[in-house]
Scaffold this active site. Structure first.
Site, PDB file in Angstrom:
ATOM      1  N   MET A  27       0.845  -1.201   0.000  1.00 17.06           N
ATOM      2  CA  MET A  27       0.000   0.000   0.000  1.00 17.06           C
ATOM      3  C   MET A  27       0.875   1.243   0.000  1.00 17.06           C
ATOM      4  SD  MET A  27      -3.303  -0.888   2.379  1.00 17.06           S
ATOM      5  CE  MET A  27      -2.422  -1.576   3.774  1.00 17.06           C
ATOM      6  N   CYS A 110      -2.641  -1.549 -10.253  1.00 17.87           N
ATOM      7  CA  CYS A 110      -2.829  -0.169  -9.785  1.00 17.87           C
ATOM      8  C   CYS A 110      -3.806   0.582 -10.702  1.00 17.87           C
ATOM      9  CB  CYS A 110      -1.494   0.560  -9.725  1.00 17.87           C
ATOM     10  SG  CYS A 110      -1.702   2.239  -9.112  1.00 17.87           S
ATOM     11  N   ASN A 212      -7.068 -11.669  -2.619  1.00 20.11           N
ATOM     12  CA  ASN A 212      -7.056 -10.343  -2.016  1.00 20.11           C
ATOM     13  C   ASN A 212      -8.359  -9.596  -2.328  1.00 20.11           C
ATOM     14  OD1 ASN A 212      -5.846  -7.235  -3.029  1.00 20.11           O
ATOM     15  ND2 ASN A 212      -5.837  -7.804  -0.893  1.00 20.11           N
TER      16      ASN A 212
HETATM   17  C1  LIG Z   1      -3.744   3.417   0.039  1.00 22.21           C
HETATM   18  C2  LIG Z   1      -3.548   2.217  -0.847  1.00 22.21           C
HETATM   19  C3  LIG Z   1      -2.367   2.063  -1.532  1.00 22.21           C
HETATM   20  C4  LIG Z   1      -2.177   0.945  -2.366  1.00 22.21           C
HETATM   21  N1  LIG Z   1      -0.965   0.799  -2.992  1.00 22.21           N
HETATM   22  C5  LIG Z   1      -0.736  -0.329  -3.712  1.00 22.21           C
HETATM   23  C6  LIG Z   1       0.549  -0.582  -4.280  1.00 22.21           C
HETATM   24  O1  LIG Z   1       1.496   0.203  -4.133  1.00 22.21           O
HETATM   25  N2  LIG Z   1       0.697  -1.729  -5.006  1.00 22.21           N
HETATM   26  C7  LIG Z   1      -0.327  -2.628  -5.173  1.00 22.21           C
HETATM   27  O2  LIG Z   1      -0.142  -3.657  -5.821  1.00 22.21           O
HETATM   28  N3  LIG Z   1      -1.535  -2.425  -4.632  1.00 22.21           N
HETATM   29  C8  LIG Z   1      -1.754  -1.309  -3.893  1.00 22.21           C
HETATM   30  N4  LIG Z   1      -2.978  -1.151  -3.289  1.00 22.21           N
HETATM   31  C9  LIG Z   1      -4.000  -2.192  -3.392  1.00 22.21           C
HETATM   32  C10 LIG Z   1      -3.930  -3.160  -2.212  1.00 22.21           C
HETATM   33  O3  LIG Z   1      -2.694  -3.871  -2.234  1.00 22.21           O
HETATM   34  C11 LIG Z   1      -5.081  -4.176  -2.256  1.00 22.21           C
HETATM   35  O4  LIG Z   1      -5.007  -4.883  -3.468  1.00 22.21           O
HETATM   36  C12 LIG Z   1      -6.444  -3.519  -2.152  1.00 22.21           C
HETATM   37  O5  LIG Z   1      -6.463  -2.537  -1.149  1.00 22.21           O
HETATM   38  C13 LIG Z   1      -7.548  -4.553  -1.879  1.00 22.21           C
HETATM   39  O6  LIG Z   1      -7.319  -5.232  -0.671  1.00 22.21           O
HETATM   40  P1  LIG Z   1      -8.124  -4.846   0.690  1.00 22.21           P
HETATM   41  O7  LIG Z   1      -9.595  -4.931   0.368  1.00 22.21           O
HETATM   42  O8  LIG Z   1      -7.679  -5.883   1.686  1.00 22.21           O
HETATM   43  O9  LIG Z   1      -7.708  -3.459   1.045  1.00 22.21           O
HETATM   44  C14 LIG Z   1      -3.191  -0.023  -2.487  1.00 22.21           C
HETATM   45  C15 LIG Z   1      -4.380   0.142  -1.801  1.00 22.21           C
HETATM   46  C16 LIG Z   1      -4.573   1.231  -0.990  1.00 22.21           C
HETATM   47  C17 LIG Z   1      -5.883   1.370  -0.233  1.00 22.21           C
END
Ligand SMILES: Cc1cc2nc3c(=O)[nH]c(=O)nc-3n(C[C@H](O)[C@H](O)[C@H](O)COP(=O)(O)O)c2cc1C
Length: 334
Positions: A27, A110, A212
Site C-alpha cells: 500500500m 494499480c 485479495n
Molecule cells: C492506500 C492504498 C495504496 C495501495 N498501494 C498499492 C501498491 O502500491 N501496489 C499494489 O499492488 N496495490 C496497492 N494497493 C491495493 C492493495 O494492495 C489491495 O489490493 C487492495 O487494497 C484490496 O485489498 P483490501 O480490500 O484488503 O484493502 C493499495 C491500496 C490502498 C488502499
C-alpha cells in the site's frame, strides 16, 4: 510444521515457506517500513514494498531507491515494480536486486490515472501481450536470482473480466505466484470484491495464488480460503490501525478463540507505531508527524469519542502531543 488440526499449515510461495495465515498487501503511502515491521511483528507472514516506478529507479530517482530499502524485521519481503516498457523493467529489476528483495512483484493492478496513463498497472490487463513482454523481461533479468510474481485485478471493467486467461499467460511467462485483487480497475476500491474469479484463477494455474480484496476479519480469511482455495490471503485496508488482524486471522485459521486488544493496548501500540515512524523517517519530527497523523486516528476507529480523537490526531505535531492525547483519551474513557 506438522499439518494437524491444531497446528498451522504452511505454504511455499515465491520460494518462501510461511504459515498459511495472511500477507500484508502493498500500500503506497501507508505500508512503509514502520508499518510493514509492525504488521510482521503481529504475524503478517509476508510483506511487500510500495510500488516503485521502473523508470524512476532507472533514472536514479532518490525517492524510488528509498522505497526499495528492506530491513530484516520486514522479511520475507518483496519489492514491487510498475512500468509498461520491458527494457526499463529489465534494468529496474537489476537495480532492485541490489536491495536484496526475497522476490520481485510486477504491479498489474494499480488503478490510479498517473500509472494507468503510462499503460502500466491495471492498464496492462487490457494489453495482455505487452503484459507478457513486461513479465518475461523481468523474469529474464532476474535470471533465477529471485522469483518474479504478479499482482493483478480481475479485469479492466465489468465487460472485460479476463482474470483466468491473463493469469494463465502470466504463469506461462514465468510468474512464480499470482495475487488477484477481486475487483476491476473501474471499481477502484469501491463496491464489493468478487472472489469467484480468484477461485477460477486458482483452478486454472498451478503456481500459488494469493487472494485479495475485502478480508476484514479472521472469519473473512477463513471464508476466502474455503471459497477460493487460494494458497494465501492478503490483507490491505483492514490493517489500518489494526495490525492485530494478523493475530485474529491466525487464531481463526487454527480454530482458536481471539481476544481483541483493549483500548489501552491499542493506544500503546499507536504510540509505538508513531515512534517507529519517527525513528525510520529522515524527516524532522514535525514533518514525520504529518505522516503519522492518519495512522494515529485509525487506531480508535469505531470507538467512543473517535470523532474528537480523529480531529485532534489530525493536528499532532510531536510525539509528546500524541502521548498527551492518548492519556487524555484514557482519562475520559477509562
Ligand atoms: C492506500 C492504498 C495504496 C495501495 N498501494 C498499492 C501498491 O502500491 N501496489 C499494489 O499492488 N496495490 C496497492 N494497493 C491495493 C492493495 O494492495 C489491495 O489490493 C487492495 O487494497 C484490496 O485489498 P483490501 O480490500 O484488503 O484493502 C493499495 C491500496 C490502498 C488502499
Amino acid at each position: 510444521m506438522k499439518d494437524t488440526e491444531n497446528s498451522m499449515k504452511t505454504v511455499t510461495i515465491a520460494g518462501q515457506t510461511v504459515p498459511q495465515t495472511a500477507a500484508l498487501a502493498p500500500m503506497a503511502s501507508v505500508a512503509d517500513t514502520a508499518y510493514r515491521t509492525l504488521c510482521a511483528e503481529h504475524g503478517a507472514c509476508m510483506t511487500t514494498g510500495e510500488l516503485v516506478s521502473a523508470k524512476g529507479l532507472c533514472y536514479g530517482s532518490r525517492g524510488s531507491a528509498e522505497l526499495c530499502r528492506i530491513t530484516a524485521a520486514e522479511r520475507p519481503m518483496g519489492l514491487q515494480l510498475f512500468g509498461a516498457e520491458p527494457e526499463f523493467i529489465a534494468e529496474a529489476v537489476q537495480k532492485m536486486l541490489s536491495f536484496g528483495p526475497d522476490w520481485i512483484d510486477i504491479n498489474m493492478g494499480c488503478p490510479v490515472p498517473k500509472v494507468v496513463s503510462q499503460g502500466a498497472g491495471s492498464a496492462l490487463m487490457k494489453t495482455p501481450e505487452l503484459a507478457e513482454q513486461v513479465l518475461s523481461a523481468a523474469v529474464r533479468s532476474a535470471a533465477g536470482a529471485v522469483p518474479v510474481t504478479v499482482k493483478m485485478r480481475i479485469g479492466w471493467d465489468g465487460e472485460s473480466i479476463n482474470a483466468v486467461e491473463f493469469a494463465k499467460r502470466m504463469e506461462a511467462a514465468g510468474a512464480a505466484a499470482i495475487a488477484v485483487h477481486g475487483r476491476t480497475r473501474m471499481q477502484f476500491y469501491g463496491g464489493e470484491a468478487d472472489w469467484k474469479p480468484i477461485a477460477e484463477v486458482k483452478a486454472a494455474v498451478s503456481v500459488p495464488v494469493i487472494g485479495n480484496g475485502d478480508v476484514a476479519s479472521g472469519a473473512d480469511a477463513v471464508r476466502m480460503y474455503a471459497e477460493t482455495g487460494c494458497d494465501l490471503v492478503m490483507v490491505g485496508r483492514a490493517t489500518y490501525g489494526n495490525p492485530w488482524i494478523f493475530e485474529e486471522i491466525e487464531a481463526a485459521v487454527c480454530g482458536e478463540a481471539y481476544q481483541p486488544p483493549a483500548v489501552r493496548e491499542r493506544l500503546a501500540e499507536m504510540l509505538r507505531h508513531i515512534r517507529m515512524i519517527l525513528d525510520t523517517s529522515e524527516k524532522s519530527e514535525k514533518l514525520a508527524m504529518r505522516e503519522a497523523r492518519k495512522h494515529a486516528l485509525w487506531y480508535l476507529r469505531g470507538y467512543p469519542g473517535a470523532a474528537a480523537f480523529r480531529a485532534r490526531s489530525a493536528q499532532l505535531n510531536s510525539y509528546a502531543e500524541a502521548e498527551a492525547l492518548a492519556e487524555e483519551y484514557l482519562a475520559r474513557n477509562p
